[in-house]
Design a protein around this motif. Structure first.
Motif, mmCIF file in Angstrom:
data_model
loop_
_atom_site.group_PDB
_atom_site.id
_atom_site.type_symbol
_atom_site.label_atom_id
_atom_site.label_comp_id
_atom_site.label_asym_id
_atom_site.label_seq_id
_atom_site.Cartn_x
_atom_site.Cartn_y
_atom_site.Cartn_z
ATOM 1 N N MET A 1 0.849 -1.170 0.000
ATOM 2 C CA MET A 1 0.000 0.000 0.000
ATOM 3 C C MET A 1 0.901 1.241 0.000
ATOM 4 O O MET A 1 1.911 1.281 0.682
ATOM 5 C CB MET A 1 -0.894 -0.027 1.235
ATOM 6 N N HIS A 2 0.508 2.240 -0.748
ATOM 7 C CA HIS A 2 1.253 3.492 -0.831
ATOM 8 C C HIS A 2 0.536 4.554 0.005
ATOM 9 O O HIS A 2 -0.696 4.597 0.040
ATOM 10 C CB HIS A 2 1.359 3.940 -2.286
ATOM 11 N N TYR A 3 1.336 5.383 0.654
ATOM 12 C CA TYR A 3 0.794 6.384 1.570
ATOM 13 C C TYR A 3 1.324 7.766 1.255
ATOM 14 O O TYR A 3 2.462 7.919 0.799
ATOM 15 C CB TYR A 3 1.167 6.035 3.019
ATOM 16 N N ARG A 4 0.492 8.760 1.529
ATOM 17 C CA ARG A 4 0.873 10.179 1.489
ATOM 18 C C ARG A 4 0.463 10.744 2.846
ATOM 19 O O ARG A 4 -0.717 10.819 3.165
ATOM 20 C CB ARG A 4 0.141 10.921 0.380
ATOM 21 N N ILE A 5 1.456 11.128 3.638
ATOM 22 C CA ILE A 5 1.215 11.656 4.976
ATOM 23 C C ILE A 5 1.723 13.087 4.999
ATOM 24 O O ILE A 5 2.892 13.337 4.718
ATOM 25 C CB ILE A 5 1.945 10.807 6.034
ATOM 26 N N ARG A 6 0.865 14.016 5.322
ATOM 27 C CA ARG A 6 1.248 15.426 5.355
ATOM 28 C C ARG A 6 1.239 15.896 6.808
ATOM 29 O O ARG A 6 0.293 15.622 7.549
ATOM 30 C CB ARG A 6 0.281 16.254 4.513
ATOM 31 N N ILE A 7 2.317 16.587 7.203
ATOM 32 C CA ILE A 7 2.429 17.123 8.560
ATOM 33 C C ILE A 7 2.777 18.603 8.507
ATOM 34 O O ILE A 7 3.295 19.093 7.500
ATOM 35 C CB ILE A 7 3.499 16.365 9.378
ATOM 36 N N ASN A 8 2.485 19.304 9.597
ATOM 37 C CA ASN A 8 2.862 20.716 9.711
ATOM 38 C C ASN A 8 4.365 20.818 9.927
ATOM 39 O O ASN A 8 4.967 19.970 10.597
ATOM 40 C CB ASN A 8 2.155 21.377 10.899
ATOM 41 N N GLY A 9 4.963 21.870 9.394
ATOM 42 C CA GLY A 9 6.387 22.115 9.577
ATOM 43 C C GLY A 9 7.227 21.402 8.535
ATOM 44 O O GLY A 9 6.719 20.627 7.725
ATOM 45 N N HIS A 10 8.517 21.678 8.572
ATOM 46 C CA HIS A 10 9.448 21.088 7.621
ATOM 47 C C HIS A 10 10.382 20.108 8.318
ATOM 48 O O HIS A 10 10.916 20.405 9.375
ATOM 49 C CB HIS A 10 10.290 22.174 6.944
ATOM 50 N N LEU A 11 10.564 18.956 7.698
ATOM 51 C CA LEU A 11 11.553 17.970 8.118
ATOM 52 C C LEU A 11 12.524 17.791 6.965
ATOM 53 O O LEU A 11 12.104 17.662 5.824
ATOM 54 C CB LEU A 11 10.902 16.615 8.402
ATOM 55 N N GLY A 12 13.786 17.755 7.259
ATOM 56 C CA GLY A 12 14.779 17.555 6.213
ATOM 57 C C GLY A 12 14.924 16.091 5.853
ATOM 58 O O GLY A 12 14.399 15.199 6.530
ATOM 59 N N GLU A 27 7.199 21.228 1.537
ATOM 60 C CA GLU A 27 6.284 21.957 0.666
ATOM 61 C C GLU A 27 6.295 23.440 0.993
ATOM 62 O O GLU A 27 6.580 23.846 2.127
ATOM 63 C CB GLU A 27 4.872 21.386 0.802
ATOM 64 N N VAL A 28 5.959 24.249 0.003
ATOM 65 C CA VAL A 28 5.980 25.703 0.134
ATOM 66 C C VAL A 28 5.028 26.181 1.239
ATOM 67 O O VAL A 28 5.304 27.152 1.920
ATOM 68 C CB VAL A 28 5.605 26.369 -1.216
ATOM 69 N N ALA A 29 3.944 25.474 1.431
ATOM 70 C CA ALA A 29 2.915 25.878 2.395
ATOM 71 C C ALA A 29 3.356 25.690 3.843
ATOM 72 O O ALA A 29 2.556 25.870 4.751
ATOM 73 C CB ALA A 29 1.637 25.100 2.135
ATOM 74 N N GLY A 30 4.618 25.316 4.067
ATOM 75 C CA GLY A 30 5.092 25.105 5.430
ATOM 76 C C GLY A 30 4.766 23.719 5.960
ATOM 77 O O GLY A 30 4.761 23.494 7.161
ATOM 78 N N THR A 31 4.502 22.792 5.058
ATOM 79 C CA THR A 31 4.203 21.425 5.447
ATOM 80 C C THR A 31 5.253 20.485 4.860
ATOM 81 O O THR A 31 6.028 20.872 3.989
ATOM 82 C CB THR A 31 2.803 20.997 4.946
ATOM 83 N N THR A 32 5.247 19.262 5.357
ATOM 84 C CA THR A 32 6.121 18.225 4.824
ATOM 85 C C THR A 32 5.256 17.064 4.364
ATOM 86 O O THR A 32 4.323 16.661 5.064
ATOM 87 C CB THR A 32 7.111 17.727 5.895
ATOM 88 N N LEU A 33 5.569 16.536 3.198
ATOM 89 C CA LEU A 33 4.883 15.368 2.661
ATOM 90 C C LEU A 33 5.806 14.172 2.800
ATOM 91 O O LEU A 33 6.958 14.205 2.359
ATOM 92 C CB LEU A 33 4.534 15.581 1.188
#
Length: 71
Positions: A1-12, A27-33
């Motif tokens: 199964m493939h997942y897309r998890i979006r969280i607030n903030g940036h993780l490197g 992401e530009v919106a200040g989130t991390t995918l």
């Protein structure tokens, strides 16, 4: 199964090992995918637990049977 998890903030990219080798996109919106394939539901719960333990805010979670849809 493939997942897309979006969280607030940036993780490197250095966080990749922490998140079951999911791809990490700031992401530009200040989130991390976080996206990619996880072996099973236990692996998903492990990722979600890490997000919670790090105090990160979960924005969304999407699943897909097809890899192309998860990008």
């Amino acid at each position: 199964m493939h997942y897309r998890i979006r969280i607030n903030g940036h993780l490197g990219p250095s966080w990749r090992e922490w998140f079951e080798l999911l791809e990490i996109v700031e992401e530009v919106a200040g989130t991390t995918l976080l996206y990619g394939q996880l072996a099973d539901q236990a692996a998903l719960y492990s990722v979600l637990l890490k997000i919670r333990n790090l105090g990160l805010t979960l924005r969304s979670l999407e699943t897909s049977e097809d890899e192309e849809e998860s990008k």
